[in-house]
Design a protein around this motif. Structure first.
Motif, short mmCIF file in Angstrom:
data_model
loop_
_atom_site.label_atom_id
_atom_site.label_comp_id
_atom_site.label_asym_id
_atom_site.label_seq_id
_atom_site.Cartn_x
_atom_site.Cartn_y
_atom_site.Cartn_z
N ILE A 19 0.86 -1.18 0.00
CA ILE A 19 0.00 0.00 0.00
C ILE A 19 0.90 1.23 0.00
CG2 ILE A 19 -1.79 1.30 1.18
CD1 ILE A 19 -2.68 -1.30 2.50
N LEU A 20 0.79 2.02 -1.04
CA LEU A 20 1.55 3.27 -1.12
C LEU A 20 0.68 4.42 -0.61
CD1 LEU A 20 3.13 2.95 -4.68
CD2 LEU A 20 3.92 2.01 -2.50
N SER A 21 1.33 5.39 0.01
CA SER A 21 0.65 6.57 0.52
C SER A 21 1.31 7.82 -0.02
CB SER A 21 0.70 6.61 2.04
OG SER A 21 0.12 5.47 2.61
N CYS A 22 0.51 8.86 -0.17
CA CYS A 22 1.04 10.15 -0.62
C CYS A 22 0.29 11.25 0.12
CB CYS A 22 0.88 10.30 -2.11
SG CYS A 22 1.26 11.97 -2.71
N TRP A 36 -1.55 8.47 -9.43
CA TRP A 36 -0.29 7.78 -9.20
C TRP A 36 0.37 7.53 -10.56
CZ3 TRP A 36 2.39 6.89 -4.88
CH2 TRP A 36 1.73 7.01 -3.66
N TYR A 37 1.66 7.78 -10.58
CA TYR A 37 2.46 7.59 -11.78
C TYR A 37 3.62 6.66 -11.41
CZ TYR A 37 0.15 11.96 -13.20
OH TYR A 37 -0.76 12.93 -13.52
N ARG A 38 4.25 6.08 -12.41
CA ARG A 38 5.44 5.29 -12.13
C ARG A 38 6.44 5.43 -13.26
NH1 ARG A 38 2.92 -0.86 -12.64
NH2 ARG A 38 2.56 -0.84 -14.92
N PHE A 67 -4.77 -3.09 -8.83
CA PHE A 67 -4.51 -1.88 -8.05
C PHE A 67 -5.81 -1.15 -7.76
CE2 PHE A 67 0.11 -0.94 -9.65
CZ PHE A 67 0.46 -2.24 -9.33
N THR A 68 -5.86 -0.50 -6.61
CA THR A 68 -7.01 0.33 -6.23
C THR A 68 -6.49 1.65 -5.68
OG1 THR A 68 -8.33 -1.63 -5.69
CG2 THR A 68 -9.08 0.50 -4.84
N ILE A 69 -7.01 2.74 -6.22
CA ILE A 69 -6.64 4.07 -5.73
C ILE A 69 -7.76 4.60 -4.84
CG2 ILE A 69 -7.61 5.25 -7.76
CD1 ILE A 69 -5.32 7.29 -7.51
N SER A 70 -7.37 5.26 -3.76
CA SER A 70 -8.36 5.85 -2.87
C SER A 70 -7.77 7.13 -2.30
CB SER A 70 -8.73 4.88 -1.75
OG SER A 70 -7.60 4.57 -0.95
N ARG A 71 -8.64 7.95 -1.71
CA ARG A 71 -8.16 9.19 -1.12
C ARG A 71 -8.89 9.47 0.17
NH1 ARG A 71 -8.75 13.54 -5.71
NH2 ARG A 71 -8.40 15.05 -4.05
N THR A 77 -4.50 12.63 1.88
CA THR A 77 -3.67 11.51 1.47
C THR A 77 -4.35 10.70 0.38
OG1 THR A 77 -2.71 11.36 3.69
CG2 THR A 77 -2.48 9.43 2.28
N VAL A 78 -3.56 10.29 -0.58
CA VAL A 78 -4.05 9.38 -1.62
C VAL A 78 -3.27 8.08 -1.50
CG1 VAL A 78 -2.48 10.36 -3.35
CG2 VAL A 78 -4.50 9.11 -4.09
N TYR A 79 -3.96 6.98 -1.64
CA TYR A 79 -3.37 5.66 -1.47
C TYR A 79 -3.40 4.87 -2.79
CZ TYR A 79 -4.32 6.71 3.44
OH TYR A 79 -4.37 7.30 4.67
N LEU A 80 -2.49 3.94 -2.89
CA LEU A 80 -2.53 2.99 -3.99
C LEU A 80 -2.34 1.60 -3.40
CD1 LEU A 80 -2.79 2.78 -7.09
CD2 LEU A 80 -0.28 2.63 -7.16
#
Length: 114
Positions: A19-22, A36-38, A67-71, A77-80
């Motif tokens: 789980i990534l966080s921003c 989200w970019y990579r 993958f699921t994106i949420s905020r 915070t936005v999550y992946l």
């Protein structure tokens, strides 16, 4: 001042999850679609997923279903959520608005081994 701070990356085997966080500046988080970019070694940065200020989401075909994106409005915070990771998911992951502002955070490295 723009703030984009990514975290949560790591090294793991194929099939695993992360789980990534921003954390983003309140001003851009509240008003903009977040994404989200990579960027994989030797390749251009690509868009992976987006989440509007409402509930609409977009996923690149390569991650759709995994993958699921949420905020989270309260935490800016936005999550992946990344499941069933594959070696081809190896990259530095960044968050930004969509379209992106002219500022990028340091990103977070995700390395998936076979």
């Amino acid at each position: 001042q723009v703030q984009l701070v990514e975290s949560g990356g790591g090294s793991l085997q194929a099939g695993g999850s992360l789980i990534l966080s921003c954390v983003a500046s309140d001003r851009i988080f509240r008003l903009r679609t977040m994404g989200w970019y990579r960027q994989a070694p030797g390749k251009q940065r690509e868009l992976v997923a987006t989440h509007t200020t409402g509930t609409s989401t977009y996923y690149d075909d390569s991650v759709k279903g995994r993958f699921t994106i949420s905020r989270d409005r309260d935490r800016h915070t936005v999550y992946l959520h990344m499941n069933d990771l594959k070696p081809e998911d190896t990259a530095v992951y960044y968050c930004n608005t969509n379209p992106p502002v002219d500022f990028w955070g340091r990103g977070t490295q995700v390395t998936v081994s076979a």
